[in-house]
Design a protein around this motif. Structure first.
Motif, mmCIF file in Angstrom:
data_model
loop_
_atom_site.group_PDB
_atom_site.id
_atom_site.type_symbol
_atom_site.label_atom_id
_atom_site.label_comp_id
_atom_site.label_asym_id
_atom_site.label_seq_id
_atom_site.Cartn_x
_atom_site.Cartn_y
_atom_site.Cartn_z
ATOM 1 N N GLY A 80 -5.413 6.657 -54.664
ATOM 2 C CA GLY A 80 -5.183 7.731 -55.617
ATOM 3 C C GLY A 80 -6.412 8.522 -55.984
ATOM 4 O O GLY A 80 -6.460 9.162 -57.044
ATOM 5 N N ALA A 81 -7.429 8.508 -55.109
ATOM 6 C CA ALA A 81 -8.661 9.255 -55.399
ATOM 7 C C ALA A 81 -8.394 10.754 -55.333
ATOM 8 O O ALA A 81 -7.649 11.239 -54.476
ATOM 9 N N ASP A 82 -9.014 11.488 -56.245
ATOM 10 C CA ASP A 82 -8.948 12.951 -56.207
ATOM 11 C C ASP A 82 -9.945 13.502 -55.190
ATOM 12 O O ASP A 82 -9.696 14.545 -54.577
ATOM 13 N N VAL A 83 -11.082 12.797 -55.037
ATOM 14 C CA VAL A 83 -12.135 13.206 -54.115
ATOM 15 C C VAL A 83 -12.647 11.982 -53.371
ATOM 16 O O VAL A 83 -12.757 10.895 -53.949
ATOM 17 N N PHE A 84 -12.966 12.167 -52.086
ATOM 18 C CA PHE A 84 -13.616 11.117 -51.310
ATOM 19 C C PHE A 84 -14.967 11.645 -50.856
ATOM 20 O O PHE A 84 -15.047 12.607 -50.091
ATOM 21 N N VAL A 85 -16.037 11.018 -51.350
ATOM 22 C CA VAL A 85 -17.407 11.417 -51.041
ATOM 23 C C VAL A 85 -17.948 10.505 -49.954
ATOM 24 O O VAL A 85 -18.029 9.286 -50.136
ATOM 25 N N HIS A 101 -25.255 12.186 -44.012
ATOM 26 C CA HIS A 101 -25.511 10.742 -43.888
ATOM 27 C C HIS A 101 -26.743 10.318 -44.695
ATOM 28 O O HIS A 101 -26.665 9.422 -45.538
ATOM 29 N N TYR A 102 -27.851 10.958 -44.423
ATOM 30 C CA TYR A 102 -29.072 10.607 -45.154
ATOM 31 C C TYR A 102 -28.883 10.801 -46.646
ATOM 32 O O TYR A 102 -29.278 9.946 -47.463
ATOM 33 N N GLU A 103 -28.267 11.930 -47.019
ATOM 34 C CA GLU A 103 -28.101 12.246 -48.438
ATOM 35 C C GLU A 103 -27.240 11.197 -49.156
ATOM 36 O O GLU A 103 -27.487 10.859 -50.312
ATOM 37 N N SER A 104 -26.258 10.643 -48.461
ATOM 38 C CA SER A 104 -25.385 9.652 -49.099
ATOM 39 C C SER A 104 -26.089 8.318 -49.321
ATOM 40 O O SER A 104 -25.700 7.544 -50.199
ATOM 41 N N GLU A 105 -27.136 8.045 -48.527
ATOM 42 C CA GLU A 105 -27.803 6.740 -48.601
ATOM 43 C C GLU A 105 -29.251 6.826 -49.071
ATOM 44 O O GLU A 105 -29.918 5.798 -49.177
ATOM 45 N N GLN A 106 -29.731 8.013 -49.358
ATOM 46 C CA GLN A 106 -31.158 8.188 -49.615
ATOM 47 C C GLN A 106 -31.670 7.399 -50.816
ATOM 48 O O GLN A 106 -32.841 7.018 -50.847
ATOM 49 N N ILE A 115 -6.033 15.182 -51.076
ATOM 50 C CA ILE A 115 -7.347 14.704 -51.524
ATOM 51 C C ILE A 115 -8.398 15.724 -51.104
ATOM 52 O O ILE A 115 -8.216 16.438 -50.105
ATOM 53 N N LEU A 116 -9.470 15.810 -51.865
ATOM 54 C CA LEU A 116 -10.599 16.660 -51.513
ATOM 55 C C LEU A 116 -11.635 15.794 -50.805
ATOM 56 O O LEU A 116 -12.132 14.822 -51.368
ATOM 57 N N LEU A 117 -11.939 16.123 -49.554
ATOM 58 C CA LEU A 117 -12.947 15.397 -48.789
ATOM 59 C C LEU A 117 -14.276 16.114 -48.934
ATOM 60 O O LEU A 117 -14.345 17.334 -48.727
ATOM 61 N N ALA A 118 -15.324 15.363 -49.256
ATOM 62 C CA ALA A 118 -16.657 15.949 -49.453
ATOM 63 C C ALA A 118 -17.674 15.219 -48.593
ATOM 64 O O ALA A 118 -17.977 14.041 -48.831
#
Length: 364
Positions: free
Chosen positions: A299-304, A327-332, A320-323
């Motif tokens: 039931g997520a509104d957004v998946f980052v 890769h680097y930015e998600s784990e930095q 759903i809104l996919l964002a």
């Protein structure tokens, strides 16, 4: 402190037993018995990071991503992997990586993303199954309390918010020791009947050796009867991704602005706006296309996440809104979280945060 001590501390919060099968984790380069002069924490181990470790007099690199992922057949410096490994070996620098073990940890990568976004009510998005085991053993009834306590102390009997969990049945055990036996109850060569308690406890699979050590140490029988089986139950405290909530709803454009600022990313690739408030957020650091359906089901509104391909965006299907934030930015910020976790464990010298930006992707 030796390298093994550092490994022990890391594996307390990111046990390697929960890394994905495809991964290559653990001590990739170096000697476990080597004395530690300093620890450098990085996202990736490039040659420039090894240079930084040398400059900082650190002989241990704790790297989220494993520099050795596929098999190395030669070491002649022809690519960035071989050059980094060769330089580390030449300078007696150990390299340790936990990668998906930290992805799956309750306080790991995805929890760090949630904290960065100031989300609340965090829970695992895709709980891992097959990592809970069950021990059944039989002990003289008079010794049951002692053994249960020892098993609990070793980590058994924890279920969600509860500890010291067990199931117990009293009954009669029988046995007959041969001439080579040395029974602690009864007489060898004679059938003996003993009032026993059957004890059953569950435990996380990475604790198995510790649990069995406690069993054998605190059980009085010469031969301990026991069974260990793997359960299919999902472990709600271990798994990929997280789902959490914003304290207050935001519009989709405002959330993406918020996301861009908090995650320090220059751009966000996203699916079509649905023109509805954003409250429930699913996150998965690194390549997360495999979790789109799980995010929708939760039931997520957004998946980052990151590394979404062209056709992945079609799977949003107006639900759903996919964002994709990169890769680097998600784990930095993972290396910042690792420094914080290690600093709590190791207090006798500084844990150094690498200043090297290892992002191979540039934006024009």
């Amino acid at each position: 402190m030796i390298v093994q001590d550092v490994i022990n501390h890391i594996e307390e919060f990111a046990p390697l037993a929960y890394a994905e099968d495809f991964d290559n984790v653990g001590l990739l380069v170096g000697d476990k018995q080597q004395k530690v002069t300093g620890i450098l924490v990085t996202l990736d181990t490039l040659e420039s990071v090894v240079d930084e470790a040398i400059s900082e007099k650190c002989n241990v690199i704790v790297s989220f991503h494993p520099i050795i992922f596929k098999g190395l057949k030669k070491l002649n410096g022809k690519n960035y992997v071989e050059r980094a490994v060769m330089k580390a070996i030449k300078n007696d620098i150990a390299i340790y990586s936990m990668h998906t073990a930290l992805d799956n940890a309750i306080n790991g990568v995805n929890s760090m993303i949630c904290d960065r976004l100031e989300l609340i009510n965090k829970r695992i998005l895709i709980p891992q199954n097959g990592n809970i085991k069950k021990l059944t053993t039989y002990v003289p009834a008079a010794e049951a309390d002692l053994l249960r306590t020892a098993l609990f102390k070793a980590g058994a009997g924890k279920i969600g918010n509860y500890s010291d969990c067990s199931f117990n049945i009293d009954g009669i055990g029988t046995f007959n020791g041969n001439k080579e036996s040395n029974p602690t109850k009864g007489i060898k060569g004679t059938i003996h009947k003993e009032n026993e308690t059957k004890i059953t406890v569950t435990f996380e699979k990475h604790l198995e050796s510790r649990i069995l050590k406690a069993l054998f140490k605190n059980h009085s029988y010469e031969e301990v009867a026991y069974e260990v089986i793997s359960l299919e139950n999902k472990n709600q405290a271990i798994g990929m991704g997280m789902i959490a909530e914003l304290p207050e709803s935001l519009s989709e454009p405002k959330f993406l602005d918020y996301l861009k600022t908090k995650m320090n990313t220059p751009c966000i690739r996203h699916s079509a706006f649905l023109n509805k408030p954003v409250k429930k957020i699913a996150v998965l650091g690194g390549s997360g296309s495999f979790a789109i359906q799980a995010a929708k089901a939760a039931g997520a509104d957004v998946f980052v996440t990151s590394d979404l391909k062209y056709h992945d965006f079609f799977t949003a299907e107006d639900s759903i809104l996919l964002a994709d934030i990169g890769h680097y930015e998600s784990e930095q910020f993972t290396k910042n979280g690792l420094v914080a976790l290690l600093t709590k464990k190791i207090t006798n010298f500084a844990i150094i945060l690498s200043k090297t930006n290892t992002n191979p992707v540039k934006y024009f």
